[in-house]
Design an enzyme around this catalytic site. Sequence first.
Site, short mmCIF file in Angstrom:
data_model
loop_
_atom_site.label_atom_id
_atom_site.label_comp_id
_atom_site.label_asym_id
_atom_site.label_seq_id
_atom_site.Cartn_x
_atom_site.Cartn_y
_atom_site.Cartn_z
CG HIS A 161 -73.94 -38.12 -36.34
ND1 HIS A 161 -74.72 -38.81 -35.43
CD2 HIS A 161 -73.34 -39.08 -37.09
CE1 HIS A 161 -74.60 -40.11 -35.63
NE2 HIS A 161 -73.77 -40.31 -36.65
CD GLU A 162 -71.43 -38.50 -40.40
OE1 GLU A 162 -70.43 -39.24 -40.30
OE2 GLU A 162 -72.61 -38.94 -40.36
CD GLU A 207 -74.02 -43.77 -34.77
OE1 GLU A 207 -73.06 -44.00 -35.53
OE2 GLU A 207 -74.95 -43.01 -35.06
CG HIS A 254 -68.85 -41.10 -36.71
ND1 HIS A 254 -68.92 -42.25 -35.97
CD2 HIS A 254 -70.13 -40.87 -37.15
CE1 HIS A 254 -70.17 -42.70 -35.96
NE2 HIS A 254 -70.93 -41.88 -36.65
ZN ZN Z 1 -72.98 -42.23 -37.09
#
Ligand code: ZN
Length: 502
Positions: free
Chosen positions: A264-265, A294, A268
């Site tokens: 997830h990170e 996101e 980003h």
């Molecule tokens: Zn996030």
Amino acid sequence: MSKQLEELKNRLQEVEALSAAASVLGWDQTTFMPPGGAKARGRQLAVVSRIGHEKLTDPMIGRLLDELEREFADLPADSDDAALIRVARRDYDKATRIPADFVSAFNEHQAAAYQAWSSARPENDFKAVEPMLQKTLEFSRELSGFFPGFDHIADPLIDLSDEGMTVEILSDLFQQLRDELVPLVHEIAAAPEIDDSCLKQHFPGDAQLEFGKKVIRDFGYDFERGREDISPHPFTTSFSIGDVRITTRIKENDLTEALFGTLHEAGHGIYEQGIDPAYEGLPLADGTSSGVHESQSRLWENVIGRSKPFWEFYYPELQAVFPAQLNDVSLETFYRAINKVTRSLIRTDADEVTYNLHVMIRFDLEQQLLEGNLNVSDLPEAWDARYQSDLGVQAPDTRDGVLQDVHWFAGRIGGMFQGYTIGNVLSTQFYTAALQDHPEIQDQTAHGSFQVLHSWMKEQIYRHGRKYAALDLIERTTGGLIRAQPYIDYLKMKFGELYGLS
Ligand code: ZN
């Protein structure tokens, strides 16, 4: 280049440098700082932020923007200079419209509300924070009032993090989603439960971390321009395009925590690492909205990282790292386990199908509070009623009910949650567009290769930073507005197959 433009850039670069310095202090605070540093760090951060705010709100920036808007009125909208002027104007107006007194009073209140929440949540004591939340609501309404010209009281608050999105656009989008998701969740709940016990064995932390790092390196996260550390809550922070850092957290009895947190990170991080180096130090060098940001974390975490083709390649590698735990677990069993749907109480633990229902509940309650159609004192009952109707579950206490998220207690009411669902929706909208251009992406995923997908995202989204506002970017990239349908199709296809639904 005009002298005024050069002057503006120099000033904005100073603002960005101070903001990056504050980010370094903040990153250190949550990763390596010993507890004894807390008090001084708070003071240091406050000073750096105050100087940055003073520099950004210097009336000279306003005068430069006035002149440049006249001088460059004829520039094509997609020129970098026009974009810089537009983005700088937005930041300047945002920073100057909110009076300094209000900012400091609200900050002080938020710190107190966070303190109160920190002790009220374990005590299950909503009454203890109710007056604080009432005050937060009043501050939030006042904040909205500094930005006239919007249709709904929540619109300016949404616009702060998701430019161009409104209650009208989002209510429509969310209604379409809810109409499809609520019945889907009920169908899944009636199907045989998936066994995910294979994920709950003992997995040594270091090996978990190494595996996650290998995967995100394959995704295209650049460790020459980033690093991963451990923190209580995973996050991504950028000090420059050449230094974009991520964190994760480890649970040795749950394989999903560190791994999917890392994926997830990294999503980003890959976004921020992909920004055009020409924007370095300028306000263009950032993600364009919280929803678009996101979309990238969700793309790499879920659309790719929880997909069958992905695990066809990586599961044997994972088994080689954890042979004792996984050699007797089939790919199918593992794939089903990481996609198990549960009607749970906690948003942050939610799966792909139920996650958005958690968000929509919060989004709707925010509007009702701001509109004055719901009293803060009635919030816990309203919360429980919506969990019952949308998810069919009810929290035994407020700790796992209305007190579970920090957002309203450390932030504001309004515009705090929509970015998560916008991100989910856009993740498949962008991915579908990429697949149309490059159908080979799926096959490459099954071979652990992500170059085409990464390049497409970089070309279409990452490199532009904030040059295009979110709605323009979506239009340029997918030829239209934000649309729920690709996401609904994706969920129905994936989870229909997983749960054997018709
Ligand atoms: Zn996030």
